[in-house]
Design a protein around this motif. Structure first.
Motif, PDB file in Angstrom:
ATOM      1  N   ARG A  45       1.040  -1.259   0.019  1.00 42.26           N
ATOM      2  CA  ARG A  45      -0.019   0.165  -0.006  1.00 42.26           C
ATOM      3  C   ARG A  45       0.885   1.344  -0.118  1.00 42.26           C
ATOM      4  NH1 ARG A  45      -1.474   3.629   3.394  1.00 42.26           N
ATOM      5  NH2 ARG A  45      -0.596   2.631   5.067  1.00 42.26           N
ATOM      6  N   PHE A 105       2.563   1.772  -3.389  1.00 39.75           N
ATOM      7  CA  PHE A 105       1.545   2.013  -4.732  1.00 39.75           C
ATOM      8  C   PHE A 105       1.368   3.436  -4.258  1.00 39.75           C
ATOM      9  CE2 PHE A 105      -0.063  -2.519  -4.990  1.00 39.75           C
ATOM     10  CZ  PHE A 105       0.554  -2.623  -6.098  1.00 39.75           C
ATOM     11  N   GLY A 112       3.330   5.149  -7.281  1.00 40.93           N
ATOM     12  CA  GLY A 112       1.982   5.037  -8.251  1.00 40.93           C
ATOM     13  C   GLY A 112       1.960   3.638  -8.795  1.00 40.93           C
ATOM     14  N   TYR A 113       0.698   3.348  -9.327  1.00 40.56           N
ATOM     15  CA  TYR A 113       0.634   1.952  -9.861  1.00 40.56           C
ATOM     16  C   TYR A 113       1.632   1.588 -10.850  1.00 40.56           C
ATOM     17  CZ  TYR A 113      -1.679  -2.541 -11.340  1.00 40.56           C
ATOM     18  OH  TYR A 113      -1.917  -3.767 -11.467  1.00 40.56           O
ATOM     19  N   SER A 128       5.177   1.379  -9.607  1.00 37.29           N
ATOM     20  CA  SER A 128       5.411   0.057  -8.548  1.00 37.29           C
ATOM     21  C   SER A 128       5.667  -1.243  -9.339  1.00 37.29           C
ATOM     22  CB  SER A 128       4.360   0.001  -7.618  1.00 37.29           C
ATOM     23  OG  SER A 128       4.225   1.435  -6.712  1.00 37.29           O
ATOM     24  N   LYS A 153       0.956  -8.501  -9.813  1.00 38.57           N
ATOM     25  CA  LYS A 153       0.843  -6.939  -9.154  1.00 38.57           C
ATOM     26  C   LYS A 153      -0.470  -6.611  -9.036  1.00 38.57           C
ATOM     27  CE  LYS A 153       1.850  -3.032 -11.376  1.00 38.57           C
ATOM     28  NZ  LYS A 153       2.612  -1.786 -11.972  1.00 38.57           N
ATOM     29  N   GLU A 154      -1.346  -7.057 -10.182  1.00 36.94           N
ATOM     30  CA  GLU A 154      -2.708  -6.661  -9.984  1.00 36.94           C
ATOM     31  C   GLU A 154      -3.282  -7.576  -8.828  1.00 36.94           C
ATOM     32  OE1 GLU A 154      -6.638  -7.771 -12.965  1.00 36.94           O
ATOM     33  OE2 GLU A 154      -5.006  -6.710 -13.910  1.00 36.94           O
ATOM     34  N   PHE A 180      -2.448  -5.763  -5.728  1.00 29.78           N
ATOM     35  CA  PHE A 180      -3.223  -4.446  -5.514  1.00 29.78           C
ATOM     36  C   PHE A 180      -4.544  -4.786  -5.082  1.00 29.78           C
ATOM     37  CE2 PHE A 180      -5.899  -1.200  -7.183  1.00 29.78           C
ATOM     38  CZ  PHE A 180      -5.313  -0.018  -6.658  1.00 29.78           C
ATOM     39  N   LEU A 221      -4.717   7.981  -5.729  1.00 31.23           N
ATOM     40  CA  LEU A 221      -3.790   7.033  -6.364  1.00 31.23           C
ATOM     41  C   LEU A 221      -4.812   6.422  -7.455  1.00 31.23           C
ATOM     42  CD1 LEU A 221      -1.678   5.049  -7.584  1.00 31.23           C
ATOM     43  CD2 LEU A 221      -2.083   3.405  -5.469  1.00 31.23           C
ATOM     44  N   VAL A 222      -5.721   5.769  -6.627  1.00 27.00           N
ATOM     45  CA  VAL A 222      -6.707   4.894  -7.886  1.00 27.00           C
ATOM     46  C   VAL A 222      -7.106   5.932  -8.945  1.00 27.00           C
ATOM     47  CG1 VAL A 222      -8.857   3.456  -8.024  1.00 27.00           C
ATOM     48  CG2 VAL A 222      -7.222   3.163  -6.232  1.00 27.00           C
ATOM     49  N   GLU A 260      -4.600   7.150 -11.582  1.00 26.52           N
ATOM     50  CA  GLU A 260      -4.243   6.449 -12.439  1.00 26.52           C
ATOM     51  C   GLU A 260      -5.171   5.660 -13.468  1.00 26.52           C
ATOM     52  OE1 GLU A 260      -0.545   4.500 -11.910  1.00 26.52           O
ATOM     53  OE2 GLU A 260      -0.010   5.859 -10.374  1.00 26.52           O
ATOM     54  N   LEU A 299      -8.025  -0.623 -12.445  1.00 27.39           N
ATOM     55  CA  LEU A 299      -7.923  -0.357 -11.024  1.00 27.39           C
ATOM     56  C   LEU A 299      -9.373   0.072 -10.419  1.00 27.39           C
ATOM     57  CD1 LEU A 299      -4.819   1.821 -10.885  1.00 27.39           C
ATOM     58  CD2 LEU A 299      -4.851  -0.720 -10.712  1.00 27.39           C
TER      59      LEU A 299
END
Length: 215
Positions: free
Chosen positions: A34, A37, A41-42, A45, A68-69, A72, A121-122, A125, A132
Motif C-alpha cells: 500500500r 503504491f 503510483g501503480y 511500482s 501485481k494486480e 493491488f 492514487l486509484v 491512474e 484499477l
C-alpha cells in the motif's frame, strides 16, 4: 563447583527462530505494498520493489500473490477497513452512534490522509489502468456496501429500525457520507475546515437514523 557443574550440565535452550505464518507475511506485504503504491503510483511500482521494501524474497511474494494486480486487489481489500469498520460486534449504542463508529467519523487525520491518499492514487491512474477502478469497486466499495447492508438488515431483524430495502439504505448512507467528504484530491477546497466537515457528516447520519427509526 557443584553449582557450576549443575549449570554446565543444563541443556542449552536452543530453538529455531519463530517463523511468521503465511497469514502474517501476507498482511505485512500488503501493508508495505500500500505504501509503495501510494509513493510510486501503480505504474511505478513493481513486485520487486515491494519484495525489497517488505524484506522478503520475490519467491516468497509470488507464493502469496501471483501478480501485481492480485497484490493491488489485496491492498484494496485491506484498505476496506479504512472505509467502514465492518463487520463489528453487537454493541449497546444507538443507531446513529453505531453508524458514526462504522464510518469512523472521529478517525485521526493521519489515517484519514492515508485513506484519501490511496483513493487519489486509484483515480489518478484510472485513465491508464481502468482495471484499477474495477478492482476498487469489486474489492472495496461493493464489498463494503454489502457489509453495511448486512448490518442494517441485522438491526431491522432486531426491530431497531424500519427499512424495506437494506441494500438501498446502505447505498444511500455511503453516498451521503463519502460524497459529503468531498473528492479525496480536493477535500481542502470542499470544506473550510475539518470541524465543519465532521458536523455535516454527523448531521447526515442523524437524519438517516431518524428516518429509519422503529416506531
Amino acid at each position: 563447583m557443584d553449582g557450576v557443574d549443575e549449570v554446565a550440565d543444563e541443556p542449552r535452550r536452543r530453538g529455531r527462530p519463530k517463523v511468521s505464518s503465511d497469514e502474517d507475511k501476507r498482511a505485512h506485504i500488503v501493508e508495505i505494498a500500500r505504501r509503495v503504491f501510494v509513493k510510486y503510483g501503480y505504474a511505478g511500482s513493481t513486485t520487486a520493489v515491494v519484495a525489497t521494501e517488505a524484506g522478503v524474497s520475490k519467491q516468497t511474494l509470488y507464493k502469496l500473490f501471483q501478480s501485481k494486480e492480485e497484490l493491488f486487489a489485496a491492498v484494496v481489500g485491506a484498505h476496506r477497513r479504512l472505509m467502514l469498520d465492518l463487520p463489528r460486534a453487537v454493541e449497546d449504542l444507538s443507531i446513529a452512534e453505531s453508524l458514526e463508529h462504522i464510518f469512523m467519523i472521529d478517525m485521526d487525520e493521519k489515517k484519514d490522509a492515508d485513506r484519501a491518499g490511496f483513493l487519489q492514487l486509484v483515480f489518478r491512474e484510472a485513465a491508464q489502468f481502468p482495471e484499477l477502478i474495477e478492482i476498487l469497486q469489486r474489492e472495496g466499495m461493493l464489498a463494503s456496501r454489502q457489509h453495511l447492508a448486512d448490518w442494517l438488515n441485522d438491526r431491522r431483524a432486531e426491530g431497531r429500525l424500519t427499512l424495506d430495502d437494506p441494500a438501498s439504505g446502505a447505498r444511500m448512507l455511503m453516498d451521503m457520507i463519502f460524497g459529503g467528504m468531498g473528492p479525496p484530491e480536493g477535500r481542502a477546497h470542499a470544506w473550510s475546515g475539518r470541524a465543519e466537515m465532521l458536523a455535516h457528516l454527523r448531521r447526515c447520519i442523524a437524519i438517516f437514523a431518524v428516518g429509519v427509526r422503529a416506531t
